[in-house]
Design an enzyme around this catalytic site. Sequence first.
Site, PDB file in Angstrom:
ATOM      1  N   ASP A  69      17.511 -15.505   9.311  1.00 15.38           N
ATOM      2  CA  ASP A  69      16.844 -14.873   8.371  1.00 15.38           C
ATOM      3  C   ASP A  69      17.188 -13.224   8.490  1.00 15.38           C
ATOM      4  O   ASP A  69      17.259 -12.810   9.619  1.00 15.38           O
ATOM      5  CB  ASP A  69      15.573 -15.059   8.219  1.00 15.38           C
ATOM      6  CG  ASP A  69      15.315 -16.547   7.852  1.00 15.38           C
ATOM      7  OD1 ASP A  69      15.928 -17.147   7.161  1.00 15.38           O
ATOM      8  OD2 ASP A  69      14.102 -17.029   8.416  1.00 15.38           O
ATOM      9  N   ASP A 103      15.615 -10.352   8.204  1.00 10.48           N
ATOM     10  CA  ASP A 103      14.398  -9.613   8.711  1.00 10.48           C
ATOM     11  C   ASP A 103      14.490  -9.419  10.199  1.00 10.48           C
ATOM     12  O   ASP A 103      15.587  -9.671  10.864  1.00 10.48           O
ATOM     13  CB  ASP A 103      13.154 -10.069   8.136  1.00 10.48           C
ATOM     14  CG  ASP A 103      12.913 -11.719   8.645  1.00 10.48           C
ATOM     15  OD1 ASP A 103      13.483 -11.982   9.668  1.00 10.48           O
ATOM     16  OD2 ASP A 103      12.120 -12.380   8.162  1.00 10.48           O
ATOM     17  N   TYR A 127      15.220 -15.795  -0.677  1.00  9.05           N
ATOM     18  CA  TYR A 127      14.077 -15.656   0.695  1.00  9.05           C
ATOM     19  C   TYR A 127      12.935 -14.939   0.533  1.00  9.05           C
ATOM     20  O   TYR A 127      12.751 -14.079  -0.387  1.00  9.05           O
ATOM     21  CB  TYR A 127      14.736 -14.625   1.524  1.00  9.05           C
ATOM     22  CG  TYR A 127      14.347 -14.635   2.812  1.00  9.05           C
ATOM     23  CD1 TYR A 127      14.211 -15.498   3.717  1.00  9.05           C
ATOM     24  CD2 TYR A 127      13.979 -13.282   3.469  1.00  9.05           C
ATOM     25  CE1 TYR A 127      13.778 -15.496   5.059  1.00  9.05           C
ATOM     26  CE2 TYR A 127      13.280 -13.350   4.711  1.00  9.05           C
ATOM     27  CZ  TYR A 127      13.083 -14.371   5.379  1.00  9.05           C
ATOM     28  OH  TYR A 127      12.548 -14.147   6.576  1.00  9.05           O
TER      29      TYR A 127
END
Length: 477
Positions: free
Chosen positions: A51, A53, A271
């Site tokens: 992901d 982040d 997302y």
Amino acid sequence: FEGQYRHWTGCAPVDLFDAPIKKYVPDKNAGIAETLRQEARRADWLVLWLDCDREGENIAYEVIEVCKSTNPRLQIFRAKFSSVAPRDVLRAVKSLGRPNKCDADAVDARMEIDLRTGAAFTRFQTRLLQDRFDETRSKVISYGPCQFPTLGFVVQRAKRIDAFRPEEFWQLTLEVEREDPSSPSGRARASFHWSRRRIFDRLVCFALYDMCLADPQVKIVSCRCQQTRKVRPAPLATVELQLEASRHLRLASEETMRVAEELYTKGWISYPRTETEKYARDFDLQTLVTEQRQHPVWGPYAGNLQDNGKFLWPREGNGDDQAHPPIHPTKLARPGDLQGNEARVYELIVRHFLATCSQDALGNKTTVRAMVGAEEFSANGLMVTERNWLDVYTWAKWSNNIMPVFEEGMDLQASRFEMTGGRTTAPVPLHETELIQLMERNGIGTDATIAEHINRIQKREYVTKHDQRFLPTKLGL
């Protein structure tokens, strides 16, 4: 923690702030780590698809550490993507970058702070309180740097409710009814609001009312009509998704995020953990709108956006995490493709997306000021002329409030002019939408963890939730 520090009686809680800590692969994930090592031995490249982040970057460096233990010569690349739709995957492959060590280190630092403070204070307050009350016997009384402020908001509201004492108040109520050919009944009524709102002294209010009765004519002192608008929503970020799902779908924030993660993993939406409320100018919104034209419910609305010049580039919100676009649908889900809460959350996201690509709703607002004696009153009317985004985002309300036609200088008779009384009401327990807003406003948690903190204080039995509202337990107080 290692050695003696792992045991509650092995050290004083304060010692945990300096105790050595170790990051390791838990036994349940040992098989995954071994697979990575075996694959890394015969690989030249390692492309990280975690992901996009900070948490994903931290996991990426964990993967790097495991893989480089068997092949230190690996070339390492990072894929940046916001959905698993084919077009986004291909775009990510063509623009591989490098992982960001600073983001990974930031997560490590936060995890270490949370571990040390959480463990130290949990052990301290558990030892202090566990045997003092029946409610705490044999329980771990956990502490968290975000968990306790979240609990604090609930307790603060509960204390306001306990401290509340009702007060009597009085006010002047004015209504004027007139003929109105446009009304189905032939007459329309306007309810005016007193400029003083309410007074907590009955004799003072009665004196003002008595002076008005000496000259009970309703004098229209101004009448203003102007165009107004109800602004379309900004693109959808994580916190707003949780707020809207709580308001309109009555879903808990944790359930909303669980469902959104499922939709993302299956490729239906982008997302769902993002702070961004604006689209890059090269973002292909038209393709996404075109896909939704095939839906039997909101498809005609999507078609109207494109065919009749109604499409408008979404307005920009304040948030931008520089990592992900706002939450949006990535492909069409026909009726029957999704079930239960997945279908409900998907519909919310699609309708919100189409609303952001729409024009503002327009209306004509009328504001009338009137005098009865020396007291001023006002009334507002609204005629919606163009619904626009309200037609697709059906949860939003902005309805007509028809009032009679008034002209400045008119002298009219009141159909109702009374002095009425009431009592102030206590605050209500904190609603989940209010709690989320308070957490965001005060920087408690992140868009990705707000739901977890709310769920945790329930699991710890610090609060209970009834009808989307929270009350602290005796332990929480």
